[in-house]
Write an enzyme that holds these catalytic residues in place. Structure first.
Site, PDB file in Angstrom:
ATOM      1  N   SER A 159       0.851  -1.188   0.000  1.00  0.00           N
ATOM      2  CA  SER A 159       0.000   0.000   0.000  1.00  0.00           C
ATOM      3  C   SER A 159       0.883   1.233   0.000  1.00  0.00           C
ATOM      4  O   SER A 159       1.939   1.246   0.640  1.00  0.00           O
ATOM      5  CB  SER A 159      -0.917   0.008   1.226  1.00  0.00           C
ATOM      6  OG  SER A 159      -1.850   1.058   1.163  1.00  0.00           O
ATOM      7  N   ARG A 160       0.450   2.255  -0.697  1.00  0.00           N
ATOM      8  CA  ARG A 160       1.273   3.468  -0.787  1.00  0.00           C
ATOM      9  C   ARG A 160       1.291   4.269   0.508  1.00  0.00           C
ATOM     10  O   ARG A 160       2.282   4.919   0.823  1.00  0.00           O
ATOM     11  CB  ARG A 160       0.765   4.352  -1.925  1.00  0.00           C
ATOM     12  CG  ARG A 160       1.032   3.812  -3.317  1.00  0.00           C
ATOM     13  CD  ARG A 160       0.446   4.701  -4.372  1.00  0.00           C
ATOM     14  NE  ARG A 160      -1.019   4.767  -4.269  1.00  0.00           N
ATOM     15  CZ  ARG A 160      -1.787   5.546  -5.021  1.00  0.00           C
ATOM     16  NH1 ARG A 160      -1.241   6.335  -5.927  1.00  0.00           N
ATOM     17  NH2 ARG A 160      -3.099   5.527  -4.880  1.00  0.00           N
TER      18      ARG A 160
ATOM     19  N   LYS B 236     -15.457  -6.664  -3.451  1.00  0.00           N
ATOM     20  CA  LYS B 236     -16.493  -6.291  -4.406  1.00  0.00           C
ATOM     21  C   LYS B 236     -16.323  -4.826  -4.806  1.00  0.00           C
ATOM     22  O   LYS B 236     -15.824  -4.024  -4.009  1.00  0.00           O
ATOM     23  CB  LYS B 236     -17.887  -6.547  -3.817  1.00  0.00           C
ATOM     24  CG  LYS B 236     -18.223  -5.661  -2.599  1.00  0.00           C
ATOM     25  CD  LYS B 236     -18.797  -4.307  -3.007  1.00  0.00           C
ATOM     26  CE  LYS B 236     -18.904  -3.367  -1.839  1.00  0.00           C
ATOM     27  NZ  LYS B 236     -19.315  -2.004  -2.243  1.00  0.00           N
TER      28      LYS B 236
END
Length: 311
Positions: A35-36, A89
């Site tokens: 993750s950044r 989703k």
């Protein structure tokens, strides 16, 4: 032995649901994140999935929690690297890219699980069983919430591919396609687009049921106060209200006791329990029926431009 799993995208849904769920699940060990902007204490953190896979070849499973329009490249990389895959989703920005991923998973013999968490709400299975024995006359979905409360500052939902109000609306469609005893298809739609945004803020959908029932859905992102995540169902055997996103079922004014079954553990624990089952069996589960209805809404929908939206 626990499956070594990595999470890609440490945003709100990962922090609220995936990370605490994995901490309580003995079938999985969260060993890395990509993750950044965020990580998890005590877990290896990387800027991107490529770096993670290079440094942690022991990872066997990847759970993708990134927005749908930015997900395909990571999903394909995971599968090409021989990792089993679970996806939040909706499973992608388009149906075609998900079909491509499914074909790759089949070719590589990997598990691919496209999840629909609302299908695991506590009363969904009870509603499905009740409807299976009755003739539906009408079903009205009302899925309305305050975007400022539930998606504060999340600009990606307003970008093309971010789905707008269909981001929560697809939860309703996932429940509808789970409990409805036969196929439905969209007949018409009206989509309301803020003049300064690329995705809709409200939608009205009308479905066609070959069995003759009247089926509709209303999605709205500007509701004040508590959310309305309800389905009102008239049948030849009584009236049912499936409310709170599928958590409660009331039939003719009497609430059905849903305190049983695997749904009791919660939606996301049920998802990871299902992922563990698929891994044990070497199977895939990719149901695109909720996403097909969204695609049809964008195809058929009459576009109405409304007031600009600002946070």
């Amino acid at each position: 032995m626990a499956h070594k799993i990595a999470i890609v995208g440490v945003g709100k849904i990962a922090r609220d649901q995936h990370i605490p769920t994995l901490a309580a699940n003995d079938d999985f060990e969260l060993v890395a994140t990509a993750s950044r902007n965020a990580g998890v204490d005590g877990v290896d953190r990387f800027e991107d999935l490529g770096a993670l896979l290079k440094a942690r070849p022991d990872v066997t499973c990847v759970s993708l929690c990134t927005p749908p329009h930015a997900r395909y490249d990571d999903a394909r990389l995971a599968l090409e690297s021989g990792k089993h895959l679970m996806i939040e989703k909706p499973p992608g920005a388009t149906l075609s890219e998900v079909h491509d991923l499914e074909a790759l998973a089949i070719d590589r013999g990997l598990v691919f699980y496209s999840t629909w968490h609302s299908r695991h709400a506590a009363s969904v299975s009870a509603a499905k069983a009740w409807l299976a024995e009755r003739t539906i006359r009408s079903l009205e979905v009302r899925w309305k919430e305050d975007v400022r409360f539930w998606h504060p500052g999340q600009e990606w939902i307003w970008e093309a591919g971010g789905l707008g109000v269909f981001d929560p609306g697809i939860n309703a469609l996932s429940v509808l396609t789970e409990i409805y005893p036969r196929g439905l298809f969209l007949r018409q739609a009206e989509l309301q687009f803020p003049e300064n945004r690329d995705t809709p803020i409200a939608a009205d959908l009308t479905f066609r049921d070959p069995g003759g029932a009247q089926v509709s859905a209303q999605f709205d992102w500007l509701k004040d106060g508590p959310p309305e995540w309800d389905m009102h169902i008239e049948t030849d055997g009584g009236y049912a209200l499936l409310s709170e996103g599928g958590a409660r079922l009331t039939i003719d004014g009497v609430e059905v006791d849903a305190r049983r079954g695997p749904e009791l553990q919660g939606e996301y624990p049920a998802l990871y329990a299902r992922f563990a089952e698929l891994l044990a069996r070497g199977e895939r589960e990719v149901d695109l029926s909720p996403m097909r209805h969204v695609a049809d809404a964008f195809t058929l929908g009459r576009r109405k431009v409304v007031a600009p939206f600002h946070w």
